[in-house]
Design a protein around this motif. Structure first.
Motif, PDB file in Angstrom:
ATOM      1  N   PRO A 156       9.623   3.895  -2.795  1.00 49.34           N
ATOM      2  CA  PRO A 156      10.643   3.122  -2.073  1.00 49.34           C
ATOM      3  C   PRO A 156      11.109   3.764  -0.773  1.00 49.34           C
ATOM      4  O   PRO A 156      11.383   3.045   0.188  1.00 49.34           O
ATOM      5  CB  PRO A 156      11.798   3.025  -3.081  1.00 49.34           C
ATOM      6  N   ASN A 213       2.915   2.172  -8.619  1.00 55.62           N
ATOM      7  CA  ASN A 213       4.362   2.123  -8.437  1.00 55.62           C
ATOM      8  C   ASN A 213       4.687   2.335  -6.957  1.00 55.62           C
ATOM      9  O   ASN A 213       4.164   3.267  -6.337  1.00 55.62           O
ATOM     10  CB  ASN A 213       5.063   3.214  -9.253  1.00 55.62           C
ATOM     11  N   GLY A 214       5.582   1.512  -6.431  1.00 53.78           N
ATOM     12  CA  GLY A 214       5.951   1.643  -5.030  1.00 53.78           C
ATOM     13  C   GLY A 214       6.682   2.949  -4.763  1.00 53.78           C
ATOM     14  O   GLY A 214       7.319   3.515  -5.658  1.00 53.78           O
ATOM     15  N   TRP A 253       0.753  -1.246   0.000  1.00 58.28           N
ATOM     16  CA  TRP A 253       0.000   0.000   0.000  1.00 58.28           C
ATOM     17  C   TRP A 253       0.787   1.302   0.000  1.00 58.28           C
ATOM     18  O   TRP A 253       0.190   2.371   0.019  1.00 58.28           O
ATOM     19  CB  TRP A 253      -1.018  -0.003   1.143  1.00 58.28           C
ATOM     20  N   ASP A 302       2.017   4.916  -5.509  1.00 55.63           N
ATOM     21  CA  ASP A 302       1.364   6.051  -6.145  1.00 55.63           C
ATOM     22  C   ASP A 302       0.080   5.542  -6.808  1.00 55.63           C
ATOM     23  O   ASP A 302      -0.161   4.323  -6.846  1.00 55.63           O
ATOM     24  CB  ASP A 302       2.333   6.753  -7.113  1.00 55.63           C
ATOM     25  N   PRO A 303      -0.740   6.458  -7.334  1.00 52.59           N
ATOM     26  CA  PRO A 303      -2.030   5.999  -7.864  1.00 52.59           C
ATOM     27  C   PRO A 303      -1.935   4.977  -8.987  1.00 52.59           C
ATOM     28  O   PRO A 303      -2.908   4.326  -9.309  1.00 52.59           O
ATOM     29  CB  PRO A 303      -2.680   7.297  -8.353  1.00 52.59           C
ATOM     30  N   HIS A 304      -0.769   4.873  -9.618  1.00 51.21           N
ATOM     31  CA  HIS A 304      -0.678   3.877 -10.682  1.00 51.21           C
ATOM     32  C   HIS A 304       0.000   2.600 -10.232  1.00 51.21           C
ATOM     33  O   HIS A 304       0.384   1.747 -11.034  1.00 51.21           O
ATOM     34  CB  HIS A 304       0.030   4.452 -11.914  1.00 51.21           C
TER      35      HIS A 304
END
Lengths: 299, 448
Positions: free
Chosen positions: A263, A260-261, A253, A256-258
């Motif tokens: 980090p 992608n973590g 969780w 980002d909204p797409h």
């Protein structure tokens, strides 16, 4: 201290060139190399954690910068704030704590009981059964994932914590081995005396063997707590979003909204995540080392 | 026990301990049931397996308020768990999945035919669906026609480019056209000019192709753009030894050898181009419209980014979608009607509008296209590029007998060997053909 008794031994040791028992230690030629090796190993083992901590204090841009810097330009405590607020960190930590404690408590007791049986009771086929239990250690967990899920699903136990209770009651082969080795080394005279006093086996186990096995109990609890605390697969498979654990939350969780973590925030969350285990190990390492070494030499 | 007998200290302590133990056990048992999805006061519990990041708590609360008879039980999407749930005959009521690659799921008969629902719905209408939804259609033999087995949530023209104008200026490279596609060979040449190396390391990558995400998407697109076909007629065999396929594969080998961008041999620390592009260490990234969502809060960078059309290899313009995340309802779902209500809410209701306004991807419905953000200059420019690219959308070929993951693993393995000069492009293409055909044969035997 009875000095008179120690002096001859010290003298004998000095005479044989092996140094005194309590006198100042002379540096040995190999010691320096050993310390260098130990320090290098310490860096190797501590390195990933330090790297994680430093990543947690950097911006996302610093994280991918070339040439990269070891230390952050400006410490980003906000990553920790974000880690605590982007997901309900406290709630998931409580879920993890509850699950790990329950599981560790139950599996420690059940493994101790089974280990006691294998160490001290007599029954036909005991040796073969022990080999069967040990052989299950060779079964990779990944092979049993789907059948386990199907079984719990049919029992209606998915999205509950019951699987951890059942796993806890089922004992762990490794811990059974650990307890069996420890109990096997306890003098038989103790249980003979208890039997003469009218003690039954359950009472002997609870009143004599368990109190004597504190180091191995602590070790078993620590190992099983750590395993459950760090487990991702079982909670990801068996729990819903509200009741899952910190390992699933951190993995899934901070994105980002797409999808992608993020980090640096994940690193901050992971740093917080491993802290309890590090602290527990720090305080319990004495017992841990003692019991593992003890179990290895007894049998 | 005699009522007048005094209670001893030991007995009191034993009783207290028993009571405490009982209370602890009771609370433990209660806690163990905490996550149970049992009855909830006559309500239907709808099991939704989504990425929790895609379904905020506010949306769940809003849906439940509008549908008082339905309570959502959210499961985090996990492919292993989904497979386990399908295997146990107890799947979620609705779950997510990509349109491209759905042929495998559909051929296995796992997804519900949504056409009857679509025909009755006043919210989700077939004529309002963007053509990208055709990748979810399945007629029993191939995608693109027949019944709808899923609805796309949002999507991108994934081969389109984003570039950093400041890095172009520094390298004295002219900007890419807003309307004309760049040839792939020219793109590689531009990437070489944009790449900056320092002390034996790459300071700025010229081009990122999201290698870790998909290789099947761009290579299949390159083959389509050359007017060639990847599969045979019944999607049971491929031939990558054709001139078109070898050219596409060879481009990726040249890309890998040139060192202008990350590959699986030289991966990025977090696996995607986003962090590196945002750090202005990558001049161009092939990432699709959705990528623009990253720049809204970065005022400085948003003034330096532009979108460009999908590059081309050959004569035929194709600007495909590599994935198209959406939702589908398993055949064995227990609450299909309620799942459809959720589908309507999520795909055409407030969450869909919010997604469209955010710019994180193109909406699945034609009626939502005007909602795309156009407040900032870069958003306006991207909007116009995306609008022009719509006409070049073509579905990627999708065989039911292999997964996109199967393709990606095989392509990556042989690209690595070719990049390291362990095999020629021709030999690599022959090996990929052999291995993919073996997977297709296995898939065909399983599915029938």
């Amino acid at each position: 201290m009875d000095i008179g008794k120690t002096r001859p031994i010290a003298a004998a040791r000095t005479a044989t060139g092996r140094g005194t028992l309590r006198g100042p230690r002379r540096p040995r030629p190999g010691n320096g190399a050993a310390y260098v090796l130990l320090m290098a190993l310490s860096v190797v083992f501590a390195g990933p954690f330090l790297w994680l901590l430093l990543a947690a204090l950097k911006t996302r841009e610093e994280w991918v910068a070339v040439p990269g810097s070891v230390l952050p330009d400006q410490v980003q405590w906000s990553n920790f704030t974000q880690a605590l607020t982007d997901v309900n960190f406290a709630a998931y930590a409580m879920n993890s704590l509850f699950l790990s404690t329950t599981y560790a408590f139950l599996i420690t007791l059940s493994s101790a009981a089974v280990g006691f049986g294998f160490a001290r009771l007599r029954a036909p086929g005991k040796r073969a059964m022990f080999l069967v239990v040990l052989s299950t250690m060779m079964l990779p967990q990944v092979l049993t994932i789907l059948p386990t899920y199907v079984m719990f699903s049919r029992l209606g136990l998915v999205n509950t914590y019951w699987p951890w209770v059942l796993w806890g009651l089922a004992a762990s082969p490794y811990l059974v081995f650990l307890f069996r080795q420890f109990f096997a080394a306890i003098p038989r005279e103790l249980e003979d005396a208890a039997i003469i006093d009218g003690c039954g086996w359950p009472r002997i186990f609870v009143r004599i063997f368990l109190p004597l096995s504190r180091p191995v109990l602590i070790t078993a609890f620590l190992l099983s707590f750590t395993w459950s605390w760090g487990d991702y697969i079982a909670p990801a498979l068996l729990l819903d979003v509200d009741h899952t654990t910190l390992s699933v939350a951190i993995t899934s969780w901070y994105k980002d909204p797409h999808g992608n973590g993020i980090p640096t925030v994940q690193a901050a969350a992971a740093t917080l995540y491993i802290m309890p285990v590090l602290l527990i190990f720090f305080f319990a390492q004495r017992h841990f080392v003692r019991s593992v070494v003890g179990s290895a030499v007894k049998g | 026990m005699n009522g007048s007998e005094p209670i001893s200290r030991r007995r009191l302590l034993t009783g207290a301990a028993a009571a405490a133990g009982g209370a602890a056990a009771t609370s433990l048992l209660g806690a163990c049931n905490a996550g149970s999805s049992g009855g909830s006061g006559g309500k239907v519990t709808l099991t939704v397996m989504f990425s929790a990041a895609d379904l905020p708590k506010e949306s769940i609360a809003d849906f439940e308020a509008k549908n008082p008879g339905i309570k959502i039980n959210l499961l985090e999407f996990d492919a292993t768990r989904l497979n386990a749930m399908l295997a146990s005959g107890n799947p979620p009521d609705i779950t997510i999945g990509a349109a491209v690659g759905s042929a495998n799921t559909n051929a296995r008969g796992l997804a519900t035919d949504l056409t009857p629902y679509l025909e009755k719905s006043r919210v989700l209408r077939k004529e309002d669906l963007q053509p990208v939804n055709n990748s979810f259609r399945w007629d029993g033999r191939r995608i693109g026609q027949g019944a709808y087995h899923g609805i796309v949530k949002d999507w991108s023209q994934d081969a389109t480019l984003w570039y950093n104008t400041a890095l172009f200026d520094q390298a004295k490279v002219p900007y890419l056209s807003d309307s004309q596609p760049t040839d792939y060979d020219e793109l590689l040449a531009i990437a070489k000019r944009l790449t900056v190396r320092q002390g034996g390391r790459t300071k700025v990558f010229g081009l990122g192709v999201e290698w870790a995400w998909t290789l099947y998407g761009p290579i299949a697109t390159m083959i389509l753009q050359q007017g060639a076909q990847l599969y045979n007629g019944d999607l049971t065999e491929v031939d990558l030894t054709t001139a078109a396929a070898r050219r596409a594969f060879g481009w990726f080998v040249d890309f890998g050898r040139s060192g202008v961008g990350p590959t699986s041999l030289n991966p990025l620390p977090d696996g995607s181009d986003q962090s590196t592009f945002s750090a202005e260490r990558m001049a161009i990234t092939q990432d699709g419209y959705f990528f623009g969502g990253n720049f809204v809060k970065d005022k400085a960078l948003s003034g330096r980014v532009r979108m460009a059309p999908a590059p081309i290899m050959g004569d035929k313009r194709v600007s495909p979608c590599y994935s198209g995340q959406g939702a589908w309802i398993p055949v064995k779902a227990k609450h299909k009607d309620e799942a459809w209500k959720f589908m309507e809410y999520y795909m055409a209701g407030p969450p869909a509008e919010t997604r469209a306004k955010s710019g994180w991807g193109l909406p699945s419905l034609k009626s939502l296209l005007p909602k795309l953000p156009q407040d900032l200059p870069y958003q306006k420019q991207a909007y116009s590029v995306a609008q022009r690219e719509l006409q070049y959308l073509a579905p990627l070929p999708d065989s039911p007998y292999i997964t996109v993951d199967g393709w990606n693993v095989t392509l990556d393995k042989h690209l690595q060997r070719a990049i390291k000069n362990q095999q020629s492009v021709d030999a690599a293409c022959a090996s990929v053909t052999t291995e993919i055909n073996r997977l297709l044969k296995q898939g065909k035997e399983r599915i029938g």
